[in-house]
Structure formats: C-alpha cells, structure tokens
Write a protein that holds these residues in place. Structure first.
Motif, PDB file in Angstrom:
ATOM      1  N   ARG A   1      -1.901   3.531   4.802  1.00 17.76           N
ATOM      2  CA  ARG A   1      -1.197   4.528   5.619  1.00 17.76           C
ATOM      3  C   ARG A   1      -0.424   3.764   6.693  1.00 17.76           C
ATOM      4  NH1 ARG A   1      -3.375   9.484   4.210  1.00 17.76           N
ATOM      5  NH2 ARG A   1      -5.535   9.474   3.449  1.00 17.76           N
ATOM      6  N   LYS A   2       0.843   3.474   6.430  1.00 16.12           N
ATOM      7  CA  LYS A   2       1.611   2.575   7.277  1.00 16.12           C
ATOM      8  C   LYS A   2       1.786   3.107   8.701  1.00 16.12           C
ATOM      9  CE  LYS A   2       4.097   0.647   3.328  1.00 16.12           C
ATOM     10  NZ  LYS A   2       5.420   0.437   2.681  1.00 16.12           N
ATOM     11  N   SER A   3       1.729   4.424   8.852  1.00 17.51           N
ATOM     12  CA  SER A   3       1.884   4.994  10.199  1.00 17.51           C
ATOM     13  C   SER A   3       0.706   4.651  11.098  1.00 17.51           C
ATOM     14  CB  SER A   3       2.040   6.515  10.108  1.00 17.51           C
ATOM     15  OG  SER A   3       0.907   7.091   9.470  1.00 17.51           O
ATOM     16  N   ASN A   4      -0.415   4.245  10.485  1.00 15.37           N
ATOM     17  CA  ASN A   4      -1.612   3.898  11.264  1.00 15.37           C
ATOM     18  C   ASN A   4      -1.774   2.393  11.475  1.00 15.37           C
ATOM     19  OD1 ASN A   4      -2.170   6.592  11.272  1.00 15.37           O
ATOM     20  ND2 ASN A   4      -3.897   6.501   9.849  1.00 15.37           N
ATOM     21  N   TYR A   5      -0.795   1.621  11.022  1.00 15.20           N
ATOM     22  CA  TYR A   5      -0.932   0.162  11.096  1.00 15.20           C
ATOM     23  C   TYR A   5       0.316  -0.431  11.748  1.00 15.20           C
ATOM     24  CZ  TYR A   5      -1.976  -4.633   9.673  1.00 15.20           C
ATOM     25  OH  TYR A   5      -2.248  -5.984   9.679  1.00 15.20           O
ATOM     26  N   GLU A   6       0.101  -1.436  12.612  1.00  9.35           N
ATOM     27  CA  GLU A   6       1.211  -2.047  13.333  1.00  9.35           C
ATOM     28  C   GLU A   6       1.606  -3.367  12.665  1.00  9.35           C
ATOM     29  OE1 GLU A   6       2.418  -3.664  17.817  1.00  9.35           O
ATOM     30  OE2 GLU A   6       0.445  -2.761  17.439  1.00  9.35           O
TER      31      GLU A   6
END
Length: 412
Positions: free
Chosen positions: A309-314
């Motif tokens: 889930r790319k929105s949760n990872y920087e």
C-alpha cells in the motif's frame, strides 16, 4: 577517469586449465572438496586448502604460509607460468542457460576505489577485511577477480568482439556446464585503446567482491607505508578484476525464509500484514511476483500475493525504495521481530536461481514457517544506491557471472 591496466598474469598451461580451475572455496561441501582433491592433483583447491596434504585442519598464519608454499610448488612444477608481457585478458563465459558474459580481466586501481571512482553498494565487515588483507600479504597473489561493471562502451565492445574471432587460448567446460574462454590481448595499439576507453569512463561499480576490494585497498596502504621508494606503479596499487558491461550482468533476487511467526497465529499475522499490504490468497498455485513492491508469500501450504500500500510507505531515497529494505521495514522487523538480518538465526536466504519450489519445500518440511519471494534488483537500483553512498541490506543480490579461481593469478 578509471585506471584499468594490463598485467602479467600467472596462468595454468593450456592442457591443465580445466583441471586447475575451481569454484570459490566456500561453495563446495566438505564431501565435494575431499572428492575433487582426492582425484585431481592439479585442482586449485590444493593450494588454498594445504592442510589436506597432512590430513589436518590448519588456520591462520600457518595456513597462509602453506598456501604460499603450495602455490610456489605449482609454479616450480610448470603447472603455472607467467606471461612475459602485460596483457588484458578477454574472458567469455557461456552458461548452461545460454547467457553470454564477455569482459576483460585486468588490474583496477586501489586509489580509484578510495576516491569513489570505483563505487560500492554493500557494507563490508572490518574483521573480514583485515583477515583477507593479512592473507594476501602473506601469499603474495590473488586468484579470484573482483567483478566490476561499467556502462556499455562501443570501443571496448568492438575490440572484445574482434579478439574473439581468433582461436581462444583456453576453452573448457565445467561440471556446472558453463563454458569458459580466454584470449590474451597484448597488442600495444589495442592495449592503448582499451586503457584510453576506460580512462573516459567516470564511474565503475562493484558488482561482486566488496570484501576483496576493501582488503586489496588495505593491503595497498600497508605495503605503501613499508616501501620507502614507493612510486605508485607497484603491483600492490592494483587488484585483479573482471570488468563486464552493465548489459551483460545477470542479477537474481534473494528470497527470504523465516523459522517462526514471532509468537503470532497465522490469522493474527495476516491481519498485521493487512496494514501495509493488499493480500490475495493464491491457494496452491505457484505465485512469483513480477513487479517492484510486489511480493509472494508461502504460508501454511498456500501462496499469497502481497501488494504494498504505497500511500502508507515513504519512498524517501534509493534505499527506502528497494524491495529488500521495504520487506525489512514493513514485515521482518516490526512484525516478525528480526532486527539484524545479517546475524539472526531465524532468517535464511534462497537465491533466485532456485525456484519457488525451494521455498515451498523448506516451509512444508517444517524447517521454516513462512517464505517471501521478491523480484530481482536492477542495475539502475544498484547504481542509485552506490551513487547516493548508501548500502543495501545483506543478501539483496545474487549476481552472475561467477568466476573460477586459478585461471588468471595476479602477483604483487
């Protein structure tokens, strides 16, 4: 900018090269070593494992001295001879899958390593650096080239192609069914063209052999400090390398296996994963990821696909975008409690030349409880890590070609 020079290699005679050439010592099981040394008196293993002659395990300085003695004996017996002129060595490997690796064995500059013209992407362990430096200093030779890679270069490629039209000095096939070829290149005009072409290359990257490079650099500093007439041209200022273009590299992934779920039930583990991943149960169908930031997982007899889930990872830098780092930061460390991926005995690795059946079998046997499959890291990712002075997590890449020891030897 890169200083890549020819050298006078010590090499096996043409009739014995296939008998001398050996894989890296650590890749043999004890049984394999015993068998090969028992039936092949010319194997390079006799040099690096001198205790075999006395049926005794020997280590440290005593072993280093005996390695030196065995090496000198091979030279005295005419198994090894040294070329009279500094040469480049065009080296080609055709592996069992038909992939072709073509490059040049040459001497690379330790000063370039210090100045970051030759760049690294892995951490080295100081203790191992010093142990191998002491080994090199005693034995006085290096028999396993560091694998370096450079941007594809038309001039170098054309010379390599032209040289390969002639009959090779060596041609032999290993029991792994890889065929090796070597051509000696000592024509002054071609030597100058190759040297000049490498001088125009701004950056060269270490593909495999980070500890050997670091140890050679330490050795150079040691011998320089001991030499009152140091000029910078001495052989100890360089280390033997096999240089191939980036397009020839083959990079495989290292998959991960973990022995337990850190006290979690299967259901609790999947719920924790759901925070960072979209999870799909693939059942008994073998699932291999094909895109970055996608992973396969084998757990309790079933395969799963894990989509980050790319929105949760920087994605803050090249390291944080690396799949081996993502897996560590989102699963291995926070959920499975593996803080030290280099030394934790709960984790193991299987390189991508082994298929997913290897992971399945190891989990099904009960030796491990969960396995993770990754996609291979790219050359571009390796370069981005090196250019940013970052280092990859351990076991991020399994890189081919793998060279044989004892085919070309560099003395200093």
């Amino acid at each position: 900018m890169a200083k890549i020079i020819p050298f006078k290699a010590v090499r096996p005679t043409r009739d014995k090269v296939s008998l001398v050439a050996a894989r890296s010592y650590q890749t043999y099981t004890l049984e394999e070593r015993e068998s090969r040394m028992g039936y092949n008196p010319f194997s390079f293993l006799h040099i690096i494992n001198p205790g075999y002659k006395y049926h005794k395990a020997i280590s440290g300085k005593e072993r280093y001295n005996l390695v030196r003695n065995r090496y000198l004996e091979f030279k005295e017996d005419g198994i090894f001879t040294q070329d009279e002129k500094p040469s480049y060595y065009v080296y080609k490997i055709v592996n069992r899958e038909g992939h072709v690796f073509s490059g040049i064995v040459a001497a690379a500059s330790s000063e370039d390593y210090e100045k970051d013209i030759i760049k690294k992407h892995e951490d080295t362990i100081e203790y191992r650096e010093n142990v191998f430096k002491d080994y090199l200093k005693t034995v006085g030779f290096n028999a396993e080239p560091v694998l370096l890679t450079y941007p594809d270069n038309t001039i170098i490629a054309n010379i390599i192609s032209e040289v390969q039209k002639d009959r090779s000095e060596y041609e032999f096939t290993t029991t792994y069914r890889d065929t090796h070829y070597l051509w000696k290149l000592d024509d002054p005009e071609l030597v100058n063209q190759i040297s000049s072409a490498f001088e125009k290359i701004e950056t060269i990257y270490i593909a495999d052999g980070h500890h050997r490079s670091a140890s050679s650099c330490l050795l150079s500093k040691d011998l320089k400090s001991e030499n009152d007439t140091h000029t910078g041209n001495e052989p100890y200022n360089y280390f033997m390398s096999y240089l191939i273009p980036e397009s020839d590299l083959r990079i495989h992934e290292f998959n991960r296996l973990v022995k337990d779920l850190n006290g979690l039930t299967k259901e609790a583990f999947l719920i924790k994963l759901d925070t960072m991943y979209r999870i799909e149960n693939r059942g008994h169908s073998l699932y291999k990821p094909t895109r970055k930031h996608h992973f396969s997982m084998y757990l309790d007899g079933e395969f799963y696909s894990l989509f980050l889930r790319k929105s949760n990872y920087e994605f803050s830098d090249a390291l944080e975008a690396l799949d081996t780092q993502i897996l560590y930061k989102t699963i291995l460390r926070p959920i499975l409690g593996i803080l030290d991926v280099r030394n934790d005995t709960r984790i193991d690795y299987s390189h991508g030349k082994n298929d997913l059946i290897t992971i399945k079998n190891k989990v099904d046997s009960g030796e491990f409880q969960v396995g993770f499959g990754l996609v291979p890291i790219t050359v571009e990712e390796i370069k981005a890590i090196a250019d940013s002075n970052l280092t990859m997590p351990p076991k991020s890449t399994f890189i081919e070609p793998k060279l044989r020891s004892g085919v070309t030897i560099y003395e200093f």
